[in-house]
Scaffold this active site. Structure first.
Site, short mmCIF file in Angstrom:
data_model
loop_
_atom_site.label_atom_id
_atom_site.label_comp_id
_atom_site.label_asym_id
_atom_site.label_seq_id
_atom_site.Cartn_x
_atom_site.Cartn_y
_atom_site.Cartn_z
N CYS A 103 -7.67 -36.34 -29.57
CA CYS A 103 -7.52 -37.33 -28.58
C CYS A 103 -9.11 -37.01 -27.76
CB CYS A 103 -5.96 -37.55 -28.28
SG CYS A 103 -5.59 -36.22 -27.22
N TYR A 146 -10.35 -16.83 -21.40
CA TYR A 146 -9.81 -17.12 -23.21
C TYR A 146 -10.47 -16.33 -23.91
CZ TYR A 146 -4.79 -16.88 -20.80
OH TYR A 146 -3.01 -16.65 -20.31
N HIS A 168 5.51 -15.00 -26.02
CA HIS A 168 4.36 -15.77 -24.94
C HIS A 168 3.41 -15.93 -25.67
CE1 HIS A 168 5.51 -11.81 -22.17
NE2 HIS A 168 6.26 -12.96 -22.03
N CYS A 195 0.01 -36.67 -25.80
CA CYS A 195 -0.03 -35.94 -27.44
C CYS A 195 0.12 -34.46 -27.64
CB CYS A 195 -1.58 -35.97 -27.47
SG CYS A 195 -2.99 -35.02 -28.96
C1 BV8 Z 1 9.23 -17.55 -16.04
C2 BV8 Z 1 0.80 -14.58 -21.66
C3 BV8 Z 1 11.04 -18.88 -15.61
C4 BV8 Z 1 -0.69 -14.73 -20.59
C5 BV8 Z 1 2.44 -13.29 -20.08
C6 BV8 Z 1 10.86 -11.75 -9.19
C7 BV8 Z 1 10.66 -11.19 -10.17
C8 BV8 Z 1 11.96 -11.23 -11.36
C9 BV8 Z 1 10.69 -12.43 -11.76
C10 BV8 Z 1 10.09 -13.34 -11.39
C11 BV8 Z 1 9.42 -12.42 -10.01
N1 BV8 Z 1 8.58 -13.96 -9.53
C12 BV8 Z 1 8.53 -14.49 -10.74
C13 BV8 Z 1 9.26 -13.95 -11.63
C14 BV8 Z 1 8.81 -14.77 -13.20
C15 BV8 Z 1 7.57 -14.43 -14.00
C16 BV8 Z 1 7.58 -12.13 -14.11
O1 BV8 Z 1 8.40 -11.98 -14.44
N2 BV8 Z 1 6.65 -12.03 -12.86
C17 BV8 Z 1 6.63 -9.98 -12.82
C18 BV8 Z 1 4.69 -10.11 -12.86
C19 BV8 Z 1 7.30 -9.87 -11.86
N3 BV8 Z 1 7.61 -14.41 -15.10
C20 BV8 Z 1 7.79 -15.85 -15.35
O2 BV8 Z 1 6.95 -16.55 -15.20
C21 BV8 Z 1 7.99 -16.18 -16.87
N4 BV8 Z 1 8.74 -17.41 -16.96
O3 BV8 Z 1 10.31 -16.26 -15.99
O4 BV8 Z 1 10.37 -19.28 -16.44
C22 BV8 Z 1 10.60 -19.23 -14.27
C23 BV8 Z 1 10.00 -20.54 -14.11
C24 BV8 Z 1 9.65 -20.91 -12.96
C25 BV8 Z 1 9.45 -19.72 -11.60
C26 BV8 Z 1 9.96 -18.89 -12.14
C27 BV8 Z 1 11.03 -18.38 -13.51
C28 BV8 Z 1 6.57 -16.31 -17.65
C29 BV8 Z 1 6.14 -15.05 -18.33
C30 BV8 Z 1 4.81 -14.93 -19.43
C31 BV8 Z 1 3.77 -14.62 -19.12
N5 BV8 Z 1 2.80 -14.15 -19.58
N6 BV8 Z 1 1.21 -13.08 -20.76
C32 BV8 Z 1 -1.44 -13.52 -20.65
O5 BV8 Z 1 -1.68 -12.86 -21.74
O6 BV8 Z 1 -3.05 -13.93 -20.55
S1 BV8 Z 1 3.31 -11.84 -19.58
C33 BV8 Z 1 2.03 -10.56 -19.70
O7 BV8 Z 1 3.14 -9.65 -19.16
C34 BV8 Z 1 1.66 -10.41 -21.12
O8 BV8 Z 1 2.53 -10.75 -22.31
C35 BV8 Z 1 2.39 -8.32 -21.25
O9 BV8 Z 1 2.59 -8.53 -22.26
C36 BV8 Z 1 3.50 -8.78 -20.47
C37 BV8 Z 1 3.89 -7.83 -20.17
O10 BV8 Z 1 3.59 -6.41 -19.53
P1 BV8 Z 1 3.17 -5.54 -20.51
O11 BV8 Z 1 3.24 -5.74 -22.16
O12 BV8 Z 1 4.42 -4.58 -19.98
O13 BV8 Z 1 1.95 -4.70 -20.00
P2 BV8 Z 1 1.31 -3.92 -19.27
O14 BV8 Z 1 0.07 -3.65 -18.76
O15 BV8 Z 1 2.58 -3.96 -17.77
O16 BV8 Z 1 2.07 -2.58 -19.32
C38 BV8 Z 1 0.97 -1.23 -20.52
C39 BV8 Z 1 2.77 -0.31 -20.76
O17 BV8 Z 1 1.54 -0.14 -22.36
C40 BV8 Z 1 2.53 0.72 -19.69
O18 BV8 Z 1 3.69 0.80 -19.96
C41 BV8 Z 1 1.84 1.82 -20.44
O19 BV8 Z 1 1.84 2.99 -19.56
C42 BV8 Z 1 1.94 1.26 -21.87
N7 BV8 Z 1 0.87 2.10 -22.82
C43 BV8 Z 1 -0.17 2.05 -22.13
N8 BV8 Z 1 -0.51 2.48 -23.73
C44 BV8 Z 1 -0.12 2.97 -24.25
C45 BV8 Z 1 1.08 2.98 -24.29
N9 BV8 Z 1 2.44 2.63 -24.76
C46 BV8 Z 1 2.03 3.63 -25.63
N10 BV8 Z 1 1.19 4.04 -26.14
C47 BV8 Z 1 -0.33 3.84 -25.92
N11 BV8 Z 1 -0.91 3.98 -26.42
ZN ZN Z 2 -4.55 -34.58 -27.59
#
Ligand code: BV8
Ligand code: ZN
Length: 289
Positions: free
Chosen positions: A196, A85, A141, A154
Protein backbone atom coordinates in the site's frame (compact mmCIF):
# COMPACT_ATOMS: atom_id res chain seq x y z
CA UNK A 1 3.68 -27.07 47.93
CA UNK A 2 5.65 -26.06 51.04
CA UNK A 3 4.39 -24.45 54.29
CA UNK A 4 5.99 -21.00 54.92
CA UNK A 5 8.53 -22.56 57.35
CA UNK A 6 9.34 -25.39 54.95
CA UNK A 7 9.67 -22.97 52.05
CA UNK A 8 12.20 -20.84 53.99
CA UNK A 9 14.16 -24.02 54.77
CA UNK A 10 13.81 -25.12 51.15
CA UNK A 11 15.12 -21.75 49.93
CA UNK A 12 18.09 -21.77 52.35
CA UNK A 13 18.83 -25.36 51.49
CA UNK A 14 18.60 -24.62 47.77
CA UNK A 15 20.83 -21.57 48.01
CA UNK A 16 23.34 -23.55 50.06
CA UNK A 17 23.28 -26.32 47.50
CA UNK A 18 23.31 -24.14 44.40
CA UNK A 19 25.97 -25.57 42.19
CA UNK A 20 28.48 -23.11 40.75
CA UNK A 21 30.19 -24.44 37.58
CA UNK A 22 29.14 -27.98 38.47
CA UNK A 23 29.44 -29.35 34.92
CA UNK A 24 29.28 -33.02 36.00
CA UNK A 25 26.20 -32.51 38.16
CA UNK A 26 24.48 -30.51 35.42
CA UNK A 27 25.27 -33.15 32.76
CA UNK A 28 23.45 -35.82 34.83
CA UNK A 29 20.33 -33.62 34.97
CA UNK A 30 20.68 -32.70 31.29
CA UNK A 31 20.98 -36.34 30.16
CA UNK A 32 17.82 -37.24 32.08
CA UNK A 33 15.73 -34.33 30.72
CA UNK A 34 13.08 -35.11 28.11
CA UNK A 35 11.75 -31.58 27.45
CA UNK A 36 14.37 -28.83 27.63
CA UNK A 37 13.52 -25.12 27.52
CA UNK A 38 16.19 -22.53 26.75
CA UNK A 39 15.64 -18.79 27.39
CA UNK A 40 18.21 -16.56 25.72
CA UNK A 41 18.95 -12.83 25.86
CA UNK A 42 21.39 -10.40 24.32
CA UNK A 43 24.36 -12.00 26.11
CA UNK A 44 24.17 -15.09 23.87
CA UNK A 45 24.99 -12.85 20.86
CA UNK A 46 27.61 -10.71 22.62
CA UNK A 47 30.52 -12.87 21.36
CA UNK A 48 29.20 -12.41 17.82
CA UNK A 49 29.91 -8.69 18.27
CA UNK A 50 26.30 -7.61 18.80
CA UNK A 51 26.05 -4.97 21.58
CA UNK A 52 23.95 -6.09 24.58
CA UNK A 53 20.87 -4.14 25.42
CA UNK A 54 21.83 -2.57 28.76
CA UNK A 55 25.05 -1.35 30.31
CA UNK A 56 27.73 0.17 28.05
CA UNK A 57 26.32 -1.58 24.97
CA UNK A 58 22.91 -0.13 25.61
CA UNK A 59 23.48 3.27 24.02
CA UNK A 60 23.27 4.56 20.44
CA UNK A 61 24.58 8.10 20.06
CA UNK A 62 23.09 9.93 23.05
CA UNK A 63 20.07 7.65 23.31
CA UNK A 64 19.47 4.62 25.55
CA UNK A 65 18.43 1.72 23.30
CA UNK A 66 15.30 1.15 25.33
CA UNK A 67 14.22 4.78 24.87
CA UNK A 68 14.28 4.32 21.10
CA UNK A 69 12.53 0.90 21.27
CA UNK A 70 9.08 2.42 21.96
CA UNK A 71 6.03 3.28 19.83
CA UNK A 72 6.17 6.81 21.20
CA UNK A 73 9.74 7.31 19.92
CA UNK A 74 8.71 5.99 16.49
CA UNK A 75 5.65 8.24 16.31
CA UNK A 76 7.69 11.27 17.35
CA UNK A 77 10.67 10.67 15.06
CA UNK A 78 10.35 7.68 12.70
CA UNK A 79 13.54 8.69 10.85
CA UNK A 80 15.66 8.52 14.03
CA UNK A 81 14.18 5.18 15.11
CA UNK A 82 14.59 3.76 11.62
CA UNK A 83 18.24 4.91 11.55
CA UNK A 84 18.76 3.11 14.89
CA UNK A 85 17.21 -0.07 13.44
CA UNK A 86 19.21 0.27 10.24
CA UNK A 87 22.32 0.30 12.49
CA UNK A 88 21.04 -2.82 14.35
CA UNK A 89 20.09 -4.61 11.09
CA UNK A 90 23.50 -3.89 9.59
CA UNK A 91 25.29 -5.37 12.64
CA UNK A 92 22.99 -8.41 12.81
CA UNK A 93 23.18 -9.16 9.06
CA UNK A 94 26.98 -8.87 9.03
CA UNK A 95 27.59 -10.88 12.25
CA UNK A 96 28.03 -14.64 12.55
CA UNK A 97 26.63 -17.11 15.06
CA UNK A 98 29.12 -17.85 17.86
CA UNK A 99 29.89 -21.11 19.67
CA UNK A 100 26.96 -20.65 22.05
CA UNK A 101 24.48 -20.51 19.13
CA UNK A 102 26.23 -23.44 17.42
CA UNK A 103 26.26 -25.61 20.56
CA UNK A 104 22.51 -25.04 21.05
CA UNK A 105 21.79 -25.96 17.42
CA UNK A 106 23.90 -29.14 17.61
CA UNK A 107 22.36 -30.17 20.92
CA UNK A 108 18.85 -29.61 19.52
CA UNK A 109 19.71 -31.98 16.63
CA UNK A 110 20.94 -34.57 19.16
CA UNK A 111 17.66 -34.25 21.13
CA UNK A 112 15.63 -34.72 17.95
CA UNK A 113 17.57 -37.93 17.19
CA UNK A 114 16.88 -39.12 20.73
CA UNK A 115 13.17 -38.21 20.66
CA UNK A 116 13.53 -35.45 23.24
CA UNK A 117 11.99 -31.94 23.02
CA UNK A 118 14.27 -28.89 22.83
CA UNK A 119 12.84 -25.36 22.54
CA UNK A 120 14.58 -22.00 22.39
CA UNK A 121 12.65 -18.94 23.58
CA UNK A 122 14.71 -15.92 22.60
CA UNK A 123 14.36 -12.24 23.50
CA UNK A 124 16.81 -11.46 20.73
CA UNK A 125 15.82 -10.10 17.35
CA UNK A 126 19.09 -10.81 15.47
CA UNK A 127 18.12 -14.17 13.91
CA UNK A 128 21.47 -15.78 14.88
CA UNK A 129 19.91 -18.89 16.48
CA UNK A 130 18.26 -19.80 13.17
CA UNK A 131 21.42 -18.97 11.19
CA UNK A 132 23.34 -21.36 13.50
CA UNK A 133 20.87 -24.11 12.53
CA UNK A 134 18.37 -24.03 15.42
CA UNK A 135 14.90 -25.03 14.24
CA UNK A 136 12.53 -24.71 17.19
CA UNK A 137 12.96 -21.00 18.02
CA UNK A 138 10.26 -18.78 19.55
CA UNK A 139 11.11 -15.10 18.87
CA UNK A 140 9.41 -13.25 21.73
CA UNK A 141 10.27 -9.74 20.55
CA UNK A 142 10.08 -10.03 16.75
CA UNK A 143 12.98 -9.93 14.30
CA UNK A 144 15.16 -7.29 12.67
CA UNK A 145 14.69 -8.84 9.21
CA UNK A 146 10.90 -8.38 9.35
CA UNK A 147 8.90 -5.18 8.71
CA UNK A 148 5.21 -4.45 9.28
CA UNK A 149 2.97 -1.89 7.56
CA UNK A 150 1.72 0.93 9.81
CA UNK A 151 -1.50 1.30 7.79
CA UNK A 152 -4.24 -0.20 10.06
CA UNK A 153 -6.14 -1.28 6.92
CA UNK A 154 -3.12 -3.16 5.60
CA UNK A 155 -0.73 -4.42 8.32
CA UNK A 156 1.26 -6.37 5.69
CA UNK A 157 4.09 -8.35 7.35
CA UNK A 158 7.15 -8.82 5.14
CA UNK A 159 10.68 -10.22 5.31
CA UNK A 160 13.33 -7.72 4.27
CA UNK A 161 17.08 -8.35 4.26
CA UNK A 162 18.01 -5.24 2.20
CA UNK A 163 20.99 -3.54 3.77
CA UNK A 164 20.51 -0.58 3.84
CA UNK A 165 16.76 -1.03 3.84
CA UNK A 166 16.48 2.13 1.77
CA UNK A 167 18.97 4.43 0.02
CA UNK A 168 18.66 7.26 2.52
CA UNK A 169 20.43 5.11 5.14
CA UNK A 170 23.48 4.31 3.04
CA UNK A 171 26.56 5.33 5.13
CA UNK A 172 24.26 6.31 7.98
CA UNK A 173 23.70 4.77 11.46
CA UNK A 174 27.17 5.39 12.90
CA UNK A 175 26.66 5.46 16.70
CA UNK A 176 29.64 7.81 17.07
CA UNK A 177 28.25 10.41 14.64
CA UNK A 178 26.70 13.57 16.04
CA UNK A 179 23.13 13.20 14.82
CA UNK A 180 22.46 16.93 14.77
CA UNK A 181 25.03 17.68 12.06
CA UNK A 182 23.79 14.96 9.68
CA UNK A 183 21.35 15.77 6.84
CA UNK A 184 17.74 15.52 8.05
CA UNK A 185 15.97 12.43 6.68
CA UNK A 186 12.60 13.16 5.14
CA UNK A 187 9.72 10.82 6.14
CA UNK A 188 8.92 10.32 2.42
CA UNK A 189 12.33 8.59 2.03
CA UNK A 190 11.65 6.03 4.79
CA UNK A 191 10.85 2.35 4.02
CA UNK A 192 7.42 1.81 2.43
CA UNK A 193 4.96 -1.09 2.34
CA UNK A 194 5.16 -3.18 -0.85
CA UNK A 195 1.37 -3.44 -0.92
CA UNK A 196 0.00 0.00 0.00
CA UNK A 197 3.10 2.26 -0.10
CA UNK A 198 2.51 3.49 3.45
CA UNK A 199 5.30 3.68 6.07
CA UNK A 200 6.50 0.36 7.48
CA UNK A 201 7.97 -0.15 10.97
CA UNK A 202 10.40 -2.74 12.27
CA UNK A 203 8.51 -5.93 13.26
CA UNK A 204 9.81 -5.60 16.79
CA UNK A 205 7.91 -5.66 20.11
CA UNK A 206 8.69 -2.31 21.66
CA UNK A 207 8.48 -1.44 25.36
CA UNK A 208 4.87 -0.90 26.35
CA UNK A 209 3.61 -3.12 23.51
CA UNK A 210 2.01 -6.50 24.04
CA UNK A 211 3.74 -9.58 22.72
CA UNK A 212 2.04 -11.49 19.92
CA UNK A 213 -0.68 -13.68 21.47
CA UNK A 214 0.30 -16.89 19.64
CA UNK A 215 3.99 -16.35 20.44
CA UNK A 216 3.17 -15.93 24.14
CA UNK A 217 0.97 -19.04 24.06
CA UNK A 218 3.82 -21.10 22.52
CA UNK A 219 6.30 -19.77 25.08
CA UNK A 220 3.92 -20.49 27.98
CA UNK A 221 3.38 -24.07 26.79
CA UNK A 222 7.15 -24.66 26.79
CA UNK A 223 7.56 -23.08 30.25
CA UNK A 224 4.67 -25.13 31.69
CA UNK A 225 5.84 -28.50 30.32
CA UNK A 226 9.66 -28.43 30.43
CA UNK A 227 11.64 -30.56 32.89
CA UNK A 228 14.80 -28.42 32.67
CA UNK A 229 15.33 -24.73 31.83
CA UNK A 230 18.57 -23.07 30.71
CA UNK A 231 18.73 -19.26 31.11
CA UNK A 232 21.49 -17.85 28.92
CA UNK A 233 22.84 -14.29 28.61
CA UNK A 234 19.95 -12.32 30.01
CA UNK A 235 19.72 -9.77 32.80
CA UNK A 236 16.23 -11.15 33.50
CA UNK A 237 14.71 -7.67 33.92
CA UNK A 238 12.36 -7.51 30.93
CA UNK A 239 8.83 -8.83 31.34
CA UNK A 240 7.16 -11.11 30.53
CA UNK A 241 10.36 -13.10 29.66
CA UNK A 242 11.69 -12.46 33.19
CA UNK A 243 8.76 -14.48 34.61
CA UNK A 244 9.58 -17.70 32.76
CA UNK A 245 12.48 -19.09 34.81
CA UNK A 246 10.81 -18.30 38.19
CA UNK A 247 7.74 -20.17 36.91
CA UNK A 248 9.86 -23.24 36.07
CA UNK A 249 11.29 -23.08 39.61
CA UNK A 250 7.76 -22.80 41.01
CA UNK A 251 6.91 -26.01 39.16
CA UNK A 252 9.81 -27.66 41.00
CA UNK A 253 11.92 -28.09 37.87
CA UNK A 254 15.68 -27.29 37.73
CA UNK A 255 17.05 -24.07 36.21
CA UNK A 256 20.65 -23.54 35.07
CA UNK A 257 21.97 -20.04 34.36
CA UNK A 258 24.83 -19.16 32.03
CA UNK A 259 25.91 -15.55 32.50
CA UNK A 260 29.03 -13.39 32.67
CA UNK A 261 28.01 -12.35 36.16
CA UNK A 262 29.51 -14.21 39.11
CA UNK A 263 26.20 -13.93 40.97
CA UNK A 264 23.04 -15.63 39.65
CA UNK A 265 20.06 -13.47 38.65
CA UNK A 266 17.91 -15.59 41.01
CA UNK A 267 19.10 -17.11 44.27
CA UNK A 268 16.94 -20.13 43.60
CA UNK A 269 18.61 -21.24 40.36
CA UNK A 270 19.99 -24.78 40.75
CA UNK A 271 23.10 -24.32 38.64
CA UNK A 272 25.09 -21.21 37.75
CA UNK A 273 27.88 -21.12 35.18
CA UNK A 274 29.72 -17.77 35.40
CA UNK A 275 31.72 -16.76 32.32
CA UNK A 276 31.31 -16.33 28.59
CA UNK A 277 28.54 -18.64 27.34
CA UNK A 278 30.53 -19.24 24.13
CA UNK A 279 32.86 -21.22 26.41
CA UNK A 280 30.66 -22.51 29.26
CA UNK A 281 27.70 -23.67 27.18
CA UNK A 282 29.43 -26.08 24.74
CA UNK A 283 31.26 -27.62 27.75
CA UNK A 284 28.02 -27.99 29.76
CA UNK A 285 26.16 -29.51 26.77
CA UNK A 286 29.06 -31.84 26.00
CA UNK A 287 29.34 -30.42 22.48
CA UNK A 288 32.75 -30.44 20.80
CA UNK A 289 33.04 -27.50 18.35
C1 BV8 B 1 4.56 -5.90 27.98
C2 BV8 B 1 12.95 -5.43 21.23
C3 BV8 B 1 2.28 -5.67 28.55
C4 BV8 B 1 13.56 -4.09 21.11
C5 BV8 B 1 12.73 -5.74 23.58
C6 BV8 B 1 7.79 -2.26 35.56
C7 BV8 B 1 7.95 -3.51 36.12
C8 BV8 B 1 7.83 -4.66 35.35
C9 BV8 B 1 7.54 -4.57 34.00
C10 BV8 B 1 7.39 -3.33 33.45
C11 BV8 B 1 7.50 -2.17 34.21
N1 BV8 B 1 7.31 -1.12 33.40
C12 BV8 B 1 7.07 -1.56 32.14
C13 BV8 B 1 7.11 -2.90 32.17
C14 BV8 B 1 6.93 -3.80 31.05
C15 BV8 B 1 8.17 -3.82 30.16
C16 BV8 B 1 9.41 -4.18 30.95
O1 BV8 B 1 9.61 -5.32 31.28
N2 BV8 B 1 10.24 -3.17 31.22
C17 BV8 B 1 11.46 -3.44 31.95
C18 BV8 B 1 12.59 -2.59 31.40
C19 BV8 B 1 11.19 -3.15 33.43
N3 BV8 B 1 7.90 -4.87 29.22
C20 BV8 B 1 7.21 -4.58 28.11
O2 BV8 B 1 6.84 -3.47 27.81
C21 BV8 B 1 6.85 -5.78 27.26
N4 BV8 B 1 5.44 -5.74 26.98
O3 BV8 B 1 4.87 -6.07 29.13
O4 BV8 B 1 3.25 -5.82 27.53
C22 BV8 B 1 2.30 -4.20 28.89
C23 BV8 B 1 1.73 -3.33 27.97
C24 BV8 B 1 1.71 -1.96 28.31
C25 BV8 B 1 2.29 -1.49 29.51
C26 BV8 B 1 2.91 -2.40 30.40
C27 BV8 B 1 2.90 -3.75 30.09
C28 BV8 B 1 7.62 -5.74 25.95
C29 BV8 B 1 9.07 -5.99 26.25
C30 BV8 B 1 9.81 -6.16 24.93
C31 BV8 B 1 10.73 -4.99 24.72
N5 BV8 B 1 11.54 -5.23 23.55
N6 BV8 B 1 13.39 -5.99 22.48
C32 BV8 B 1 14.88 -4.18 20.41
O5 BV8 B 1 15.61 -5.18 20.59
O6 BV8 B 1 15.20 -3.21 19.70
S1 BV8 B 1 13.44 -6.18 25.03
C33 BV8 B 1 15.11 -5.95 24.97
O7 BV8 B 1 15.57 -6.28 26.28
C34 BV8 B 1 15.89 -6.88 24.06
O8 BV8 B 1 15.07 -7.78 23.35
C35 BV8 B 1 16.73 -7.68 25.04
O9 BV8 B 1 16.98 -8.97 24.62
C36 BV8 B 1 15.82 -7.66 26.20
C37 BV8 B 1 16.26 -8.14 27.51
O10 BV8 B 1 17.52 -7.71 27.75
P1 BV8 B 1 18.64 -8.86 27.81
O11 BV8 B 1 18.47 -9.73 26.64
O12 BV8 B 1 18.57 -9.50 29.15
O13 BV8 B 1 19.93 -8.04 27.58
P2 BV8 B 1 20.73 -7.20 28.67
O14 BV8 B 1 21.68 -6.33 27.93
O15 BV8 B 1 19.77 -6.60 29.64
O16 BV8 B 1 21.56 -8.31 29.47
C38 BV8 B 1 22.58 -9.03 28.82
C39 BV8 B 1 22.99 -10.12 29.80
O17 BV8 B 1 23.93 -10.97 29.16
C40 BV8 B 1 23.66 -9.58 31.04
O18 BV8 B 1 23.14 -10.27 32.17
C41 BV8 B 1 25.14 -9.92 30.84
O19 BV8 B 1 25.79 -10.21 32.08
C42 BV8 B 1 25.05 -11.15 30.00
N7 BV8 B 1 26.18 -11.37 29.10
C43 BV8 B 1 26.83 -10.45 28.34
N8 BV8 B 1 27.77 -11.08 27.59
C44 BV8 B 1 27.70 -12.40 27.89
C45 BV8 B 1 26.69 -12.59 28.85
N9 BV8 B 1 26.39 -13.80 29.36
C46 BV8 B 1 27.09 -14.85 28.93
N10 BV8 B 1 28.07 -14.75 28.00
C47 BV8 B 1 28.41 -13.55 27.47
N11 BV8 B 1 29.39 -13.48 26.56
ZN1 ZN C 1 0.62 -1.68 3.65
Amino acid sequence: MFTPKQSIFHSINKMANRKISDFAGFKKVLDGAKNIAVLTGAGVSAESGIPVFRGAGGFWRTHRSQDLATPQAFAANPALVWEFYHYRRNIAFTSLPNNAHKALALYEAQCLREGRRFSIITQNVDGLHQRAGSINVIELHGALHKVKCTNPKCRFLDENYDNPICEVFRNRGDPAAEGYNLPVIDKKDLPKCKKCQKLVRPYIVWFGENLDFKVMQAAREVVETCDLCLVIGTSSVVYPAAMFAPRVLERGMPVAEFNLNEEPADEMFDFHFPGKCGTTLPKALGIEL
